[in-house]
Design a protein around this motif. Structure first.
Motif, short mmCIF file in Angstrom:
data_model
loop_
_atom_site.label_atom_id
_atom_site.label_comp_id
_atom_site.label_asym_id
_atom_site.label_seq_id
_atom_site.Cartn_x
_atom_site.Cartn_y
_atom_site.Cartn_z
N LEU A 108 0.85 -1.18 0.00
CA LEU A 108 0.00 0.00 0.00
C LEU A 108 0.90 1.24 0.00
CD1 LEU A 108 -2.82 1.23 0.11
CD2 LEU A 108 -2.73 1.07 2.59
N PRO A 215 -2.95 6.60 -5.88
CA PRO A 215 -4.09 5.83 -6.38
C PRO A 215 -4.22 5.98 -7.90
CG PRO A 215 -4.84 7.65 -4.96
CD PRO A 215 -3.35 7.69 -4.98
N TYR A 217 -6.51 6.49 -10.62
CA TYR A 217 -7.88 6.84 -11.00
C TYR A 217 -8.04 6.71 -12.51
CZ TYR A 217 -8.17 8.63 -6.24
OH TYR A 217 -8.15 8.72 -4.87
N HIS A 283 -13.43 12.35 -9.91
CA HIS A 283 -14.15 12.98 -8.81
C HIS A 283 -13.74 14.43 -8.61
CE1 HIS A 283 -10.62 10.88 -7.24
NE2 HIS A 283 -10.57 11.74 -6.27
N GLN B 132 -10.43 3.69 1.45
CA GLN B 132 -10.46 5.15 1.26
C GLN B 132 -10.90 5.84 2.55
OE1 GLN B 132 -11.73 6.22 -3.09
NE2 GLN B 132 -13.12 4.63 -2.39
N ARG B 135 -11.05 13.28 2.68
CA ARG B 135 -9.81 14.06 2.54
C ARG B 135 -9.48 14.81 3.82
NH1 ARG B 135 -10.41 17.12 -3.30
NH2 ARG B 135 -9.78 15.38 -4.61
N LEU B 213 -12.90 11.43 -2.03
CA LEU B 213 -12.15 10.64 -1.06
C LEU B 213 -10.67 10.60 -1.42
CD1 LEU B 213 -14.57 7.59 -0.69
CD2 LEU B 213 -14.40 9.61 0.77
N ALA B 214 -9.89 10.20 -0.44
CA ALA B 214 -8.44 10.01 -0.61
C ALA B 214 -8.12 8.59 -0.15
CB ALA B 214 -7.68 11.05 0.22
N PRO B 215 -6.97 8.10 -0.53
CA PRO B 215 -6.61 6.77 -0.03
C PRO B 215 -6.40 6.79 1.49
CG PRO B 215 -4.86 7.64 -1.47
CD PRO B 215 -5.94 8.67 -1.42
N ALA B 216 -6.85 5.73 2.14
CA ALA B 216 -6.69 5.63 3.60
C ALA B 216 -5.39 4.90 3.90
CB ALA B 216 -7.87 4.87 4.20
N TYR B 217 -4.36 5.65 4.21
CA TYR B 217 -3.10 5.02 4.59
C TYR B 217 -3.07 4.81 6.10
CZ TYR B 217 -1.69 6.18 -0.16
OH TYR B 217 -1.62 6.27 -1.52
N ASP B 218 -2.16 3.97 6.54
CA ASP B 218 -1.95 3.82 7.99
C ASP B 218 -1.02 4.92 8.45
OD1 ASP B 218 -3.59 1.56 8.23
OD2 ASP B 218 -1.97 0.28 7.49
#
Lengths: 468, 468
Positions: A108, A215, A217, A283, B132, B135, B213-218
């Motif tokens: 990721l 990401p 898109y 988006h 995701q 933001r 939305l944005a990617p959900a990173y840790d």
């Protein structure tokens, strides 16, 4: 120190080598012919032999054998560099790494891959397997290798959002092999990355790369038409300045570029139309349209998800960055280009646009730079000889524009005309015999060079006529 | 126009309504008590009744009945606003939408949801189902609703990368119900979004929201310690200025905030330590460390993926934005705060830091703004009465700092002290009787108000002592 090519070749005979003279010639060349100056200087260059290693171990073998027999080694990926980066000034061995094309790990936010992977293939697999892609790619991504992009590139499609390739965080790790009696394998992160990134393979061979990802898109490709160059430029800048509108590309093509050189666009524009080529996340299309509506002019003439043309124009990014010049060269083989940085000063761009209107067609790419933006210029330059190009470069510099001269084959002249101490220091350590891509780092050969004229490497292979 | 509360209530009796006086009082309040001024003005406010619609149809029923009987309607989500946004100045109906909390669609890059969903729950489900996240979120995300954030918020955790909530592209679509005899349901995109975003529900009720939305990173949470406030500020700015380093938060807490008010941090800092709280994408940690190493000072004292503390400090963003003041208020209930914009001028910040050292502790949040950055200040202000606060605000303005005064309950005073024509125009159309959250839009009530002192809504419920 006379290279013993035959001995090195014999020692490496168990590896995959090219024997056909046509293949050797072909694999000794890159996109240097963008520049009439480089074409005159480099067209005759040819390796003594070409080897295609399939692994880091084989690379080490090549480096060891060539070190032992004093044979120069020039690294080559897809061969899409246009500063002659991958061309062997002194002959010797050209090492092709497109056979080292494995993806080793996808996580990721990152990927680990071998340097020879073609960027398009990498991106396709990344998207398929993880919904991710590289942050930035060259416009030549269907031919260019990842390692070549890092060793010879500086940014590209995606820089409108992520900045330049050498900005902190845009390369995570490089594994590098040195050219010593016993080659060492080193892992570089942080500041160390700058030792070998954009060093043309002059001080180490990259064998593994970890890159951050974004990401993937389904980017919406658009062409937007403007009546004036100023409006097109201002729009591209305003678009890239909106933090909430996610874009990947914001190119500006001054008239008559689109009508003259963009075959499949021609029918949709007039000679006096200025064009923006942009890539917008789906988006972010509402934000994009809202911003565009705030401009008096600006008409969307192509939109990949909506407005269709009889003949598909292909990806819009294949009109930007180095592809703009490439398309023009297909029509007029004597054209060339420059690489200019204007910073974020639109008035300076307008001044250059007016001052140089007889010499060039403006082409801009917007990049993020530091907290702000920078316009990179890759204008298409009408046929000029070396003296004319030098004059044009000097006139730009006088105006306060930074030039990365693409009519030179050395790191320094294509950059800021100064030693990159980190690269030089590492070359001392990693390439004591100076065999890696010789002639490309002036400060290694001639530390006191004064840049008053083009550098000419003393060890360059003689031209055929001179050799007769 | 006298409200007939009983009639409206009777007409809506089949809906979910709260009857307990304690609940009604509780559901008529938000985080207005951040401000001693608002506390004095608004503490007594209470709705006549509270209704909890579960669908857009029920919202329409409420709006129709209240329109018919001239009853004011004030919208409320999680009640975490601290400008008194959700408090009914004139009583009447408070409409709670936390029952409208469905996610309607998750797509690549966007989500469609109902306004009452709690942001933490939305983000958790988004991450689980699609990798995701939003933001940007308020620091109160575990209590705040999505609709409340849009109607009453301006940015937050994530603004370091994506800018402000109202920047183009940060809201994609809002579905809005008007308060007319026959309520209309409208879909807003583009410029129309500004009619109702950050309008405190004064001109329409949001019933559906589409967000990018944005990617959900840790995200890696870090605290970084500095000896000087300047160094901490410069580092936070430099970090946010790197296009290749992906961050979500860059907060600066001047000494002695961390030692004095951050209970679980206290043991790890001294009274004179200045702190940055940051969130960095895991694949940007190499870039982050490289940047930090370029600063003379700057010591990572906490790193969620590595350096562990005996007592987990919780998410670092729950120390930033409005939570900084919230944590201080737990220790000293008479403290308050300001909201200041310094732009990107670090020297102005340093001037404010020195000038106001007796009045406040500096707290900054870095946001992207246009092509550049902006420092938002949310300083913790030592106990002051209204006159003292007014003086402090005036001193800031004299210095050239923009103040969003959080000691006011109107849109204009909390903003730029001017009519938002789009909001006003839409109120004329959508709320002809002026029943939506009355008293919050000065330009509706008193277009010629001169802002020389705090606005006082004529229709505000009388305070108990005055009523006696």
């Amino acid at each position: 120190m006379k290279p013993n090519v035959a001995a090195a070749k014999a020692e490496l005979s168990h590896l995959d080598m090219d024997e056909s003279p046509a293949t050797i010639r072909n694999k000794s060349r890159d996109f240097f012919w963008y520049s009439p100056v480089l074409k005159a200087e480099m067209d005759h260059l040819e390796a003594d032999f070409v080897v295609n290693p399939k692994s880091e171990d084989e690379i080490i073998e090549v480096l060891k054998a060539c070190y032992k027999h004093d044979v120069p080694v020039t690294m080559r990926g897809g061969g899409t560099g246009n500063y002659g980066q991958a061309m062997p000034l002194a002959g010797g061995c050209v090492m092709h790494v497109t056979g080292m094309n494995k993806i080793k790990e996808i996580g990721l936010g990152y990927v680990v891959a071998e340097p020879g992977i073609i960027i398009k293939e990498l991106d396709t697999e990344l998207k398929e397997k993880s919904g991710q892609e590289l942050r930035m790619v060259p416009s030549t991504y269907s031919q260019a290798s990842l390692g070549g992009f890092i060793a010879g590139g500086s940014g590209g499609v995606g820089s409108a959002n992520w900045g330049a390739l050498r900005d902190l965080g845009n390369i995570n790790r490089l594994r590098v092999v040195t050219m010593e009696e016993e080659p060492r394998v080193l892992d570089f992160t942080g500041e160390e990355l700058h030792r070998v990134s954009h060093a043309y393979g002059t001080n180490g061979i990259i064998t593994e790369i970890e890159m951050p990802l974004a990401p993937a898109y389904d980017w919406v490709d658009l062409f937007v038409r403007f009546d004036t160059f100023r409006a097109a430029t201002e729009f591209a800048g305003a678009l890239a300045a909106e933090p909430g509108i996610l874009i990947k590309l914001a190119s500006v093509y001054a008239a008559p570029i689109a009508h003259k050189y963009f075959q499949r666009v021609k029918a949709h524009v007039s000679e006096s139309d200025h064009l923006c080529g942009v890539m917008v996340a789906p988006h972010s299309m509402d934000g994009f349209k809202t911003l565009l509506d705030r401009f008096d002019e600006g008409e969307v003439i192509y939109r990949s998800d909506d407005v269709k043309w009889d003949r598909h124009p292909g990806p819009v990014f294949e009109y930007g960055w180095n592809h703009t010049t490439l398309r023009a060269l297909k029509f007029e083989k004597d054209l060339t280009y420059l690489q200019v940085r204007y910073g974020d000063d639109i008035e300076k761009i307008m001044e250059a646009y007016e001052t140089f209107s007889n010499d060039l067609y403006m082409h801009l790419e917007v990049m993020r730079e530091g907290a702000g933006l920078s316009f990179a210029g890759l204008p298409i330059v009408k046929p000029l000889d070396k003296a004319g190009l030098d004059k044009l470069v000097a006139a730009h510099e006088k105006m306060g524009c930074l030039i990365f001269n693409p009519h030179r084959y050395t790191l320094e002249e294509g950059g800021r005309q100064a030693a990159d101490q980190r690269q030089l220091d590492f070359k001392r350590e990693a390439d004591p015999k100076g065999l890696l891509n010789p002639g490309k780092m002036i400060t290694w050969d001639e530390p006191d060079f004064d840049y008053s004229d083009m550098y000419s490497y003393a060890g360059i292979l003689p031209k055929p006529e001179a050799a007769e």
